[in-house]
Every structure is written in structure tokens, then in C-alpha cells.
Design a protein around this motif. Structure first.
Motif, mmCIF file in Angstrom:
data_model
loop_
_atom_site.group_PDB
_atom_site.id
_atom_site.type_symbol
_atom_site.label_atom_id
_atom_site.label_comp_id
_atom_site.label_asym_id
_atom_site.label_seq_id
_atom_site.Cartn_x
_atom_site.Cartn_y
_atom_site.Cartn_z
ATOM 1 N N GLY A 46 0.797 -1.124 0.238
ATOM 2 C CA GLY A 46 0.542 0.595 -0.297
ATOM 3 C C GLY A 46 0.641 0.899 0.079
ATOM 4 O O GLY A 46 2.261 1.310 0.087
ATOM 5 N N MET A 47 0.461 2.195 -0.346
ATOM 6 C CA MET A 47 0.832 4.049 -0.222
ATOM 7 C C MET A 47 0.652 4.273 1.447
ATOM 8 O O MET A 47 0.039 3.775 2.162
ATOM 9 N N MET A 48 1.711 4.170 1.635
ATOM 10 C CA MET A 48 1.976 5.316 2.736
ATOM 11 C C MET A 48 2.285 4.435 4.060
ATOM 12 O O MET A 48 2.895 3.641 4.106
ATOM 13 N N SER A 49 3.007 4.489 5.009
ATOM 14 C CA SER A 49 2.607 4.090 6.188
ATOM 15 C C SER A 49 1.782 2.867 6.493
ATOM 16 O O SER A 49 0.473 3.203 6.516
ATOM 17 N N ALA A 50 2.395 1.702 7.004
ATOM 18 C CA ALA A 50 1.290 0.631 7.184
ATOM 19 C C ALA A 50 0.748 0.922 8.814
ATOM 20 O O ALA A 50 1.110 1.604 9.640
ATOM 21 N N SER A 51 -0.304 1.617 9.356
ATOM 22 C CA SER A 51 -1.515 1.898 10.360
ATOM 23 C C SER A 51 -1.893 -0.394 11.376
ATOM 24 O O SER A 51 -1.544 -0.549 10.197
ATOM 25 N N ASN A 52 -2.029 0.221 12.662
ATOM 26 C CA ASN A 52 -2.401 -0.827 13.269
ATOM 27 C C ASN A 52 -3.622 -1.357 12.715
ATOM 28 O O ASN A 52 -3.617 -2.539 12.423
ATOM 29 N N SER A 53 -4.151 -0.505 11.788
ATOM 30 C CA SER A 53 -5.696 -0.887 11.420
ATOM 31 C C SER A 53 -5.976 -1.994 10.102
ATOM 32 O O SER A 53 -6.217 -3.047 9.706
ATOM 33 N N ASP A 54 -4.054 -2.115 9.345
ATOM 34 C CA ASP A 54 -4.058 -2.627 7.982
ATOM 35 C C ASP A 54 -3.118 -3.594 8.417
ATOM 36 O O ASP A 54 -3.599 -5.028 8.030
ATOM 37 N N ILE A 55 -2.201 -3.523 9.908
ATOM 38 C CA ILE A 55 -2.170 -4.943 10.359
ATOM 39 C C ILE A 55 -2.673 -5.557 10.594
ATOM 40 O O ILE A 55 -2.994 -7.115 10.714
ATOM 41 N N GLU A 56 -3.670 -5.117 11.867
ATOM 42 C CA GLU A 56 -4.865 -5.761 11.936
ATOM 43 C C GLU A 56 -5.787 -6.331 11.090
ATOM 44 O O GLU A 56 -5.928 -7.917 11.083
ATOM 45 N N LEU A 57 -6.101 -5.865 10.000
ATOM 46 C CA LEU A 57 -7.157 -6.177 8.186
ATOM 47 C C LEU A 57 -5.783 -7.903 8.498
ATOM 48 O O LEU A 57 -7.047 -9.227 7.604
ATOM 49 N N VAL A 58 -4.754 -7.694 8.258
ATOM 50 C CA VAL A 58 -3.807 -8.813 7.567
ATOM 51 C C VAL A 58 -3.937 -9.659 8.196
ATOM 52 O O VAL A 58 -3.936 -10.825 7.709
ATOM 53 N N PHE A 59 -3.760 -9.419 9.148
ATOM 54 C CA PHE A 59 -3.482 -10.233 10.582
ATOM 55 C C PHE A 59 -4.653 -11.489 10.329
ATOM 56 O O PHE A 59 -4.939 -12.868 10.366
ATOM 57 N N ASN A 60 -6.120 -10.977 10.552
ATOM 58 C CA ASN A 60 -7.725 -11.222 10.821
ATOM 59 C C ASN A 60 -7.827 -12.169 9.494
ATOM 60 O O ASN A 60 -8.526 -13.603 9.850
ATOM 61 N N ASP A 61 -7.715 -11.571 8.805
ATOM 62 C CA ASP A 61 -8.101 -12.041 7.487
ATOM 63 C C ASP A 61 -6.612 -13.865 6.998
ATOM 64 O O ASP A 61 -7.385 -14.405 6.087
#
Length: 189
Positions: free
Chosen positions: A151-166
Motif C-alpha cells: 500500500g501507499m503510505m506507512s502501514a497503520s495498526n488497522s492495516d496490520i490488524e486486517l491482514v492478520f485477521n484475514d
């Protein structure tokens, strides 16, 4: 008494000043079945987390700084509860004492994040070993789920959360749709 009060004050202030650990929400979704595959068969389910460290993500910003990220919820308990719901929806009665046992061992659960101000790359991997066992035999299966995201920009906690849960949800679906495991449990349990 003054020295004790001073020591306690220093410890308290040091605890307040220390940086808080990064945390994400872990909310696995069971892959429930609309139709029951069995009726009245009981199983006992146990789980174990054998990962060397309990964090679920490592953030590498490229400047010799790697930050671990933990979940607010216990990974082992979250996966075990999702599997209880999953097997219950298939018609199994999950009890404490059953001759038919399922053991889940979490071997890996990690999102590797390389990010900068302008971009991020995330690679996630979850590995679980499941053992179905009773007096008639034993079946050991290893399940692996992976995911990648950029993705663009720095990874946020919500981005990490989404990938891990998925990734965990993908693994749960793989277990739910494993015809070899289903057939083994139907015939032997």
C-alpha cells in the motif's frame, strides 16, 4: 519509610514513562457450516501455542528500528474458540472429556511489515498443526495460510490488524473445508 516511598515513586514514574506496546485487535471468524455433517459425536479440543515470541507483527521502518506488535486478545484462545464454534456448527459436541480428541498447535502467526513514509509491504503467515486422535488411530495435518499486501503510505495498526485477521480466517476456512479431515472424523470418531 521515606526511602521506601521514594523507591516506589521512582518505579511508578518509570512505568508511566515507558513506551506503551503496539497492540491490535484479534477477532477470528469461524467458518461455520449451514448443514450438520454428524449428529451427537463428541470431541475434546485442546490447543497450544509454541511460537518463540508472542508478538504477531514486526514493523521494520528501514532505519534499524524493528517494533513488535502484540494482540489485545490471546491468539491461542481466539483460534481455539473459533474452532469450537466451527466444529459445533458441523454437529460435533465439544466436551471436556471425550475419547475423540483434537489438538491444535500454533506454530507460526506473524505479519512482517516493511514500511516507510511513502509505501508499505506486508507478508503474513499462519501455520497450525491439527491432530485428530482416538483409540482407532491418529491423523496429523499441517495448515498454512499466507497473505501479502502492499500500500501507499506507512502501514497503520488497522492495516496490520486486517491482514492478520484475514490470514487467520483463511486458515480456519481451510480447516473447515478439508475433506480428508472431515472424512476421517466421520468414520473414526
Amino acid at each position: 519509610m521515606k526511602k521506601l516511598f521514594l523507591a516506589a515513586s521512582v518505579v511508578l514514574l518509570a512505568a508511566c514513562a515507558s513506551p506503551q506496546k503496539e497492540q491490535i485487535n484479534f477477532i477470528p471468524t469461524a467458518a461455520t457450516s449451514a448443514a450438520k455433517m454428524v449428529e451427537g459425536k463428541s470431541i475434546s479440543l485442546s490447543s497450544q501455542d509454541v511460537r518463540a515470541a508472542q508478538y504477531v507483527a514486526l514493523l521494520d521502518n528501514g532505519r534499524n528500528t524493528i517494533t513488535p506488535v502484540h494482540t489485545r486478545q490471546n491468539v491461542r484462545i481466539g483460534i481455539e474458540n473459533a474452532l469450537v464454534n466451527q466444529f459445533s456448527s458441523q454437529g460435533y459436541q465439544v466436551t471436556v472429556n471425550s475419547a475423540n480428541s483434537l489438538k491444535v498447535v500454533i506454530q507460526e502467526a506473524l505479519v512482517s511489515v516493511k514500511h516507510s513514509v511513502m509505501a508499505n509491504d506486508m507478508n503474513s503467515s499462519v501455520v497450525v498443526e491439527l491432530t485428530a486422535e482416538n483409540a482407532k488411530g491418529k491423523l496429523i495435518k499441517k495448515y498454512t495460510a499466507t497473505a501479502s499486501r502492499s500500500g501507499m503510505m506507512s502501514a497503520s495498526n488497522s492495516d496490520i490488524e486486517l491482514v492478520f485477521n484475514d490470514t487467520v480466517n483463511k486458515l480456519l476456512e481451510e480447516i473447515a473445508n478439508d475433506t480428508e479431515l472431515q472424512l476421517y472424523m466421520k468414520e473414526r470418531f
